[in-house]
Design a protein around this motif. Structure first.
Motif, PDB file in Angstrom:
ATOM      1  N   THR A   1       0.900  -1.235  -0.006  1.00  0.00           N
ATOM      2  CA  THR A   1      -0.115   0.183  -0.170  1.00  0.00           C
ATOM      3  C   THR A   1       1.157   1.281  -0.166  1.00  0.00           C
ATOM      4  N   TRP A   2       2.149   1.147   0.331  1.00  0.00           N
ATOM      5  CA  TRP A   2       3.526   2.217   0.621  1.00  0.00           C
ATOM      6  C   TRP A   2       3.914   2.141  -0.693  1.00  0.00           C
ATOM      7  N   GLU A   3       3.575   1.535  -1.832  1.00  0.00           N
ATOM      8  CA  GLU A   3       5.117   1.938  -3.365  1.00  0.00           C
ATOM      9  C   GLU A   3       3.996   3.572  -3.697  1.00  0.00           C
ATOM     10  N   ASP A   4       2.928   3.799  -3.954  1.00  0.00           N
ATOM     11  CA  ASP A   4       3.195   4.585  -4.374  1.00  0.00           C
ATOM     12  C   ASP A   4       3.297   6.444  -3.292  1.00  0.00           C
ATOM     13  N   THR A   5       3.448   5.613  -2.662  1.00  0.00           N
ATOM     14  CA  THR A   5       3.942   6.997  -1.276  1.00  0.00           C
ATOM     15  C   THR A   5       4.963   7.877  -2.043  1.00  0.00           C
ATOM     16  N   GLY A   6       6.290   6.392  -2.176  1.00  0.00           N
ATOM     17  CA  GLY A   6       7.890   7.124  -1.730  1.00  0.00           C
ATOM     18  C   GLY A   6       7.943   7.455  -0.944  1.00  0.00           C
ATOM     19  N   ARG A   7       7.080   7.553   0.544  1.00  0.00           N
ATOM     20  CA  ARG A   7       7.987   7.742   1.605  1.00  0.00           C
ATOM     21  C   ARG A   7       7.994   6.999   2.584  1.00  0.00           C
ATOM     22  N   ALA A   8       7.888   6.926   4.089  1.00  0.00           N
ATOM     23  CA  ALA A   8       7.865   6.157   5.016  1.00  0.00           C
ATOM     24  C   ALA A   8       6.362   6.662   6.208  1.00  0.00           C
ATOM     25  N   PRO A   9       6.101   6.537   6.553  1.00  0.00           N
ATOM     26  CA  PRO A   9       5.101   6.587   7.555  1.00  0.00           C
ATOM     27  C   PRO A   9       5.134   7.324   8.041  1.00  0.00           C
ATOM     28  N   PHE A  10       4.518   8.357   8.526  1.00  0.00           N
ATOM     29  CA  PHE A  10       4.860   8.891   9.297  1.00  0.00           C
ATOM     30  C   PHE A  10       4.342   8.903  10.859  1.00  0.00           C
ATOM     31  N   ALA A  11       5.818   9.660  11.800  1.00  0.00           N
ATOM     32  CA  ALA A  11       5.098   9.571  13.615  1.00  0.00           C
ATOM     33  C   ALA A  11       3.951   8.423  14.373  1.00  0.00           C
ATOM     34  N   PHE A  12       2.511   8.830  13.645  1.00  0.00           N
ATOM     35  CA  PHE A  12       1.313   8.467  14.047  1.00  0.00           C
ATOM     36  C   PHE A  12       0.414   7.851  13.187  1.00  0.00           C
ATOM     37  N   GLU A  13       0.925   7.449  11.797  1.00  0.00           N
ATOM     38  CA  GLU A  13       0.522   7.035  10.800  1.00  0.00           C
ATOM     39  C   GLU A  13       0.394   5.103  11.318  1.00  0.00           C
ATOM     40  N   THR A  14      -0.867   5.115  10.458  1.00  0.00           N
ATOM     41  CA  THR A  14      -0.435   3.370  10.835  1.00  0.00           C
ATOM     42  C   THR A  14       0.224   2.587   9.615  1.00  0.00           C
TER      43      THR A  14
END
Length: 591
Positions: A512-525
């Motif tokens: 699900t993160w392939e399109d985001t190009g980033r790591a989760p934010f600190a409070f992101e699930t």
């Protein structure tokens, strides 16, 4: 006409409740509303009906009175030029709680809810005076029961206690009548002949009568659920109206995001039921949880937050990466939103007692409000628990009950309770601490509720039975995350939501993160666009101050996510043409 007296604690603040605005003040308000004229005797506002907003009087006078569904009408005040009509309900367009009629020809500036909110923000000094008056007026209405329903039933009936708790926790006025005292209550019983399980009868402001309604039914009857709350695409949907959720709502809405808050019971969460919080920064004499969260609740509405209470979320669904998230409610409605903030906190833990459910609300309680304390006057009560919430409740109940026995499984309180509370418990002559003791049995009947309890002293196994009609359970809480099952949000071994670094170097559901190009934010699930804060978050500090801090801090991450999502969507739209455009104004239909 001499104005009728206010409740004693408000009489000294009459000038703040009913301020007179000068010509310059009224001139500054002109751009937020429109001038209307009313004939002598015309109804400007009717209790139980939608209000046009706040009315600022330029000419003439208006008589304001409180009315209930039993036909009583009692004058409150008569206002003239420079004064205004309204209380906190007008911030969100909810039904009025009073009647207002023109005395002579009246000219007034009518400021609709959105205009009132804009006024409070744009004109800070004037807005402060208006806001103070709106809040004090609501306090006065609560203390007199004006504009709210009338509950008719025995004071200790489970239904009446439940609805009193719901209305008081949500800051809504009501009155309660005991059938044993005769009068109007007796005539209602003769007319409707309710069975025991149909108590209380609830007489709504419009005169309609409900028999032991659910919280959602009475909320709809009173207009507490906003019309059209589920007919738009929100920037942020906050699940849970505790301190963390309210903090998110206030900061997000004040920064221009469209926010919806949902809670299945009441604003405030567990903190809202606290009799006194004494270690919250800035309140050296302490503050009740209801007062603290009540202020945040009004503050959120000032910035345009939409509140849906009670509204229980059944599940969270995401169709595809980048698509709006969908919250499905237990009653079939659906909410679409760009982001979700999970602030659902925790649910009270229930001990393994065979017949516990038989006595819940009928002698067994999970919080200690003035409603429960009223029933304990002069009696002996038992409280189970060793945390701060248990300590605060024990101190509060000791001011009403003859004796409060506190049962604690452990050997000492120092590891689980703040030292100031430990000292206060030890100093109270009405509190008896019983360490290494656990509850093992309850006795009573459907007719009379809880009558006896049995506990065991763990080291020796000795058991004791005592006549006790009120038992309070404060044995911790489990995360309220069952509604997240199957949506891709990762939980830890205890069911709390994992966020940020706790997800590991490669987040779960990595596809699900392939399109985001980033790591989760600190409070992101583990699901992009879904955040978790407060008690429901894994490894969070279970304190009111920490929850409020996380609720405010997550807003920067919401902005960052929305900005990145908009950039990604713009890029995708440029490659697929107009047919792929997302229309944020698409309405929602009832499922």
């Amino acid at each position: 006409m001499n104005p009728p007296p206010l409740p004693p604690n408000l009489e000294s603040r009459r000038s703040q409740m009913f301020p007179v605005l000068d010509a310059r003040d009224r001139e500054r308000m002109q751009r937020f509303g429109e001038v209307r004229h009313f004939r002598d005797g015309e109804c400007l506002v009717a209790a139980g009906q939608p209000s046009p907003g706040m009315l600022v009087l330029a000419q003439g006078r208006v008589a304001i009175s409180r009315r209930d569904g039993l036909g009583h009408s009692i004058p409150i005040v008569e206002e003239g030029p420079g004064q205004f009509l309204g209380e906190v309900a007008q911030l969100s367009g909810r039904p009025a709680l009073v009647d207002a009629h023109a005395v002579g020809e009246v000219e007034a500036l009518v400021i609709p809810p959105h205009g009132l909110r804009a006024l409070l923000v744009a004109e800070a000094d004037l807005g402060e005076r208006i806001m103070r008056a709106l809040i004090l007026r609501r306090v006065g209405l609560i203390e007199t029961g004006a504009g709210g329903p009338v509950l008719v039933g025995p004071p200790e009936s489970a239904g009446r206690v439940r609805l009193e708790g719901f209305l008081s926790r949500n800051g809504h006025p009501y009155r309660a009548l005991d059938p044993a005292q005769g009068g109007e209550a007796t005539s209602l019983l003769e007319r409707y002949s309710p069975r025991a399980e149909e108590f209380p009868l609830v007489v709504c402001p419009d005169g309609s009568v409900l028999k032991n309604p659910s919280e959602r039914t009475i909320a709809r009857a009173l207009g507490l659920l906003p019309e059209g709350a589920f007919e738009t695409l929100y920037d942020v949907a906050v699940v849970g109206a505790g301190p963390a959720g309210l903090a998110t709502a206030v900061y997000a809405a004040s920064e221009g995001l469209r926010v919806l808050v949902l809670d299945q019971r009441a604003f405030g969460g567990q903190a809202g039921a606290s009799s006194r919080i004494e270690n919250y920064l800035g309140f050296p004499t302490g503050i009740t949880g209801q007062a603290l969260t009540g202020r945040a609740f009004v503050q959120a509405q000032k910035f345009g937050v939409e509140m849906a209470i009670p509204a229980e979320v059944a599940s969270l669904r995401c169709v595809a990466s980048g698509a709006p998230l969908t919250l499905e409610l237990t009653d079939g409605w659906k909410v679409r939103t760009r982001t979700v903030v999970v602030a659902s906190g925790a649910r009270y833990r229930r001990p393994a007692l065979a017949n516990l459910d038989q006595f819940e609300g009928r002698g067994v309680f999970y919080w200690a409000s003035p409603i429960e304390a009223r029933m304990c006057d002069g009696e002996e009560v038992v409280l189970v628990g060793g945390g701060n919430s248990a300590g605060q409740a024990a101190v509060f109940l000791a001011g009403h009950a003859r004796r409060v026995r506190v049962l604690v499984r452990g050997r000492a309180l120092a590891a689980s309770m703040s030292s100031y509370l430990v000292e206060r418990l030890a100093a109270s002559p009405r509190i008896e601490l019983m360490m290494e003791t656990e509850m093992v049995g309850l006795e009573g009947s459907d007719e009379r509720g809880l009558q006896r309890v049995r506990w065991r002293h763990r080291p020796g196994g000795r058991e004791e039975e005592h006549d006790v009609r009120h038992l309070f359970l404060f044995i911790g809480a489990d995360p309220a995350t069952e509604w997240l099952a199957g949506c891709g949000v990762a939980l830890d071994a205890k069911g709390f939501v994992r966020t940020g670094a706790a997800l590991g170097e490669k987040p779960l559901q990595a596809e699900t993160w392939e399109d985001t190009g980033r790591a989760p934010f600190a409070f992101e699930t583990s699901l992009p666009g879904v955040f978790a804060i407060g008690d429901v978050r894994s490894d969070s500090v279970k304190r009111v101050g920490a929850a409020i801090g996380e609720g405010s801090a997550v807003v920067a991450q919401l902005h960052a996510y929305l900005a990145s999502a908009a950039t990604s969507e713009s890029g995708r739209a440029s490659t697929r043409g107009p047919s792929g455009t997302v229309h944020p104004d698409e309405g929602l239909q009832h499922a």
